[in-house]
Each structure stands twice: as C-alpha cells, then as structure tokens.
Design an enzyme around this catalytic site. Structure first.
Site, short mmCIF file in Angstrom:
data_model
loop_
_atom_site.label_atom_id
_atom_site.label_comp_id
_atom_site.label_asym_id
_atom_site.label_seq_id
_atom_site.Cartn_x
_atom_site.Cartn_y
_atom_site.Cartn_z
N HIS A 13 9.32 66.61 28.52
CA HIS A 13 10.76 66.32 28.63
C HIS A 13 11.25 65.52 27.42
O HIS A 13 12.33 65.77 26.90
CB HIS A 13 11.06 65.57 29.93
CG HIS A 13 10.62 66.32 31.16
ND1 HIS A 13 10.52 65.74 32.39
CD2 HIS A 13 10.25 67.62 31.33
CE1 HIS A 13 10.12 66.65 33.27
NE2 HIS A 13 9.94 67.79 32.64
N HIS A 43 15.74 73.86 34.35
CA HIS A 43 14.64 72.93 34.04
C HIS A 43 13.47 73.67 33.41
O HIS A 43 12.78 73.13 32.54
CB HIS A 43 14.18 72.14 35.27
CG HIS A 43 13.13 71.14 34.90
ND1 HIS A 43 13.43 69.91 34.34
CD2 HIS A 43 11.77 71.22 34.91
CE1 HIS A 43 12.32 69.28 34.05
NE2 HIS A 43 11.28 70.05 34.38
N HIS A 50 3.95 76.01 31.90
CA HIS A 50 3.33 75.37 30.73
C HIS A 50 2.13 76.16 30.21
O HIS A 50 1.93 76.28 29.01
CB HIS A 50 2.89 73.95 31.07
CG HIS A 50 4.03 73.04 31.38
ND1 HIS A 50 5.08 72.84 30.50
CD2 HIS A 50 4.31 72.31 32.47
CE1 HIS A 50 5.94 72.00 31.05
NE2 HIS A 50 5.51 71.67 32.24
ZN LIG Z 1 9.43 69.62 33.51
#
Ligand SMILES: [Zn+2]
Length: 302
Positions: free
Chosen positions: A78, A234, A261
């Site tokens: 982030h 997000h 990810h």
């Molecule tokens: Zn995240």
C-alpha cells in the site's frame, strides 16, 4: 524533462502491523537520485536496508513481503502504491518492526504523509520501463497478461461468490485520479478467514478499523463501503504496489483476472527475466515524452 523525485523532508506515522498487531513507526526520509526505494529496519542492532525490488520479494501470502539476508519487511504494497502515485523514485522507508503499519487499510494515509513531506525534483532524469513483448501467466481460471502499450493501464476483474462483491471490474489508466478513485480503497477479508488466521497467530492487528470485513451476507463495517466496487479498486491499488517493485514506472497494458500478489509478482518476474521483453527509456525532453507516451495523472503532474 521528467526528473526523478524524492520527498522534501522527513515525516513519520505510527500504527499497528496487520499481522503482528504490534505498534510500528514508519519514517520516510529523502534520498538522492538513483537510490531507489529502500526499506530500512531500524529496530535491529545492525540497521539493514532492503531495496524494494521484485528480486527481494520473499513471500506473497496475504501481503507482499520483501527480505534481504534473512531480514524482512512485510505489507509494503500500500505504501509502494502511494509512492508510485506521488511519483517518488527515491526514498528511505524506515520501520522499527517487521511490518509497515496498516493504518486504515488503504493507501490514502500514505499519500497524505507524502504530501505533507512535500515532493522535491532531483537533477537526474526519470527512467521508464517500456514493455516490448506480451507476457502471460495463467493458473486455472486466474490470469495475468502484460502487453506493450503507450501508457500504463490496468484492467482488473474479480469474481467472488458473495452477495456484496460478486463480479466487479475496473480500469485504471492515465486519466484515473489515483488519489480520489484508488487510494481510499481498503483491503478486505472474510470473517471466517480472519477468525481462522487469528487462531493461527496471523492478522492479529486486523479489525474493522483497517479492513472491510465480510460475513456471509454483508460488510460488518458500520460506516459501510467507500465505493460500491471498493474491492476491485483495492485490487488495483495492490497491483500498482506490486508493479512498482520493478523499480521504474512501467509503460504496459496489464489485464488481471482473479489475480493477486502471487500472480502479479510472478508476471513481473517473468517480464524481467525474458530477453528483449522490455527496454529502459529515458526521455530527453518533455516534448519527447509527451509525443511518445501519455502520462497525465494528477500524480505525475506533481
Ligand atoms: Zn492490499
């Protein structure tokens, strides 16, 4: 000429780590040209700096963790996303623990912190990674594809069998206002997973203050969602953080479906190790930049 950027002055923020639940302080410090983004562990007897590069990605389970010589920093994505959006090329991110604080679960507090520090232009020109080949990774019904393009664009689609999420898609391009449209979007999780993880000693800091938490039918956060499709937004925030581990702003068209990810960092790995898949480009002038590529986000205008 687009110059490299750092921050004007040192700034700090404290909060808890999502997984450890421990309080940690993050301090951003200015850095010189071509220093890159490095994470420093200041709680160790011998301070260690870990370059934020895809080669140092250690784990992508739940969050992106980078490590060097056995020393690690977790949940970097982030902050990395906010640094990318604010055009920061060189900075030291010092933490006195194993994790970057989760804050409200979005990138907005990091973007505000960078804005508070101020952005400073350095003398060296900014460098860009230009994709030259299509790279594709498929795993069952998930995929991640990267194609050559004149601008950075991400199309993301998700499909969760949950009444609040369901199918969502979002396209991020140079005309998307990251700070308004992407940065405020929080991480999310399912109550049953949170309970299971906490029983295993994970996500100890997770709460309604730093994540959207869903039970079988609804979001439990009393304040509700920040966007109806906050979830896919997000995912884009996370993907930008993962792509920023390349070390240069990337010019490519990226399509992600139910990725995460793991798939995102594998795509970046594949790009970096494939011969002739990219080139590094240094624009000689603003005109050369504008004529070949269009990057007009508010962030790049800073
Ligand atoms: Zn995240």
């Amino acid at each position: 000429m687009k110059n490299q950027k750092t921050i004007k002055q040192e700034v700090s923020i404290s909060g808890i780590g999502l997984h450890s639940g421990k309080r940690v302080t993050l301090t951003l410090k200015p850095a010189r040209s071509n220093y890159g983004i490095r994470f420093a562990r200041t709680d160790l007897d011998t301070p260690v700096e870990i370059p934020a590069s895809v080669g140092n990605v250690h784990s992508t389970t739940l969050a992106t963790t980078i490590s060097l010589g056995g020393v690690r920093v977790s949940t970097v994505e982030h902050l990395m996303s906010a640094l990318w959006a604010m055009g920061i090329d060189n900075v030291v991110c010092a933490v006195d623990g194993e994790e970057v604080p989760i804050l409200d679960g979005s990138a907005l507090p990091f973007a505000q912190l960078i804005r508070k520090a101020g952005v400073k232009s350095l003398r060296s020109p900014k460098k860009y990674l230009v994709a030259q080949k299509t790279i594709e990774i498929r795993e069952g019904s998930k995929w991640a594809v990267l194609r050559p393009s004149r601008e950075f664009r991400i199309r993301y689609s998700i499909d969760f069998p949950h009444p609040v999420i369901g199918k969502q898609d979002f396209e991020f391009s140079s005309s998307t206002d990251f700070l308004k449209e992407i940065a405020p979007c929080r991480t999310f999780g399912f109550l049953k997973d949170v309970e299971r993880m906490q029983a295993m000693g994970l996500a100890l800091g997770g709460s309604l203050h730093n994540a959207v938490v869903l039970d079988d039918t609804s979001a439990l956060n009393p304040e509700g969602l920040r966007f109806e499709n906050e979830f896919v937004r997000h995912k884009i925030l996370d993907a930008i953080g993962d792509f920023s581990l390349i070390g240069y702003p990337i010019l490519a068209d990226v399509e992600l479906h139910r990725a995460g990810h793991d798939l995102q960092t594998r795509l970046v790995h594949e790009l970096i190790k494939t011969p002739d898949a990219y080139s590094i480009w240094v624009p000689r002038s603003d005109e050369a930049f504008e004529s070949q590529f269009c990057l007009t986000t508010a962030a790049y205008a800073l």
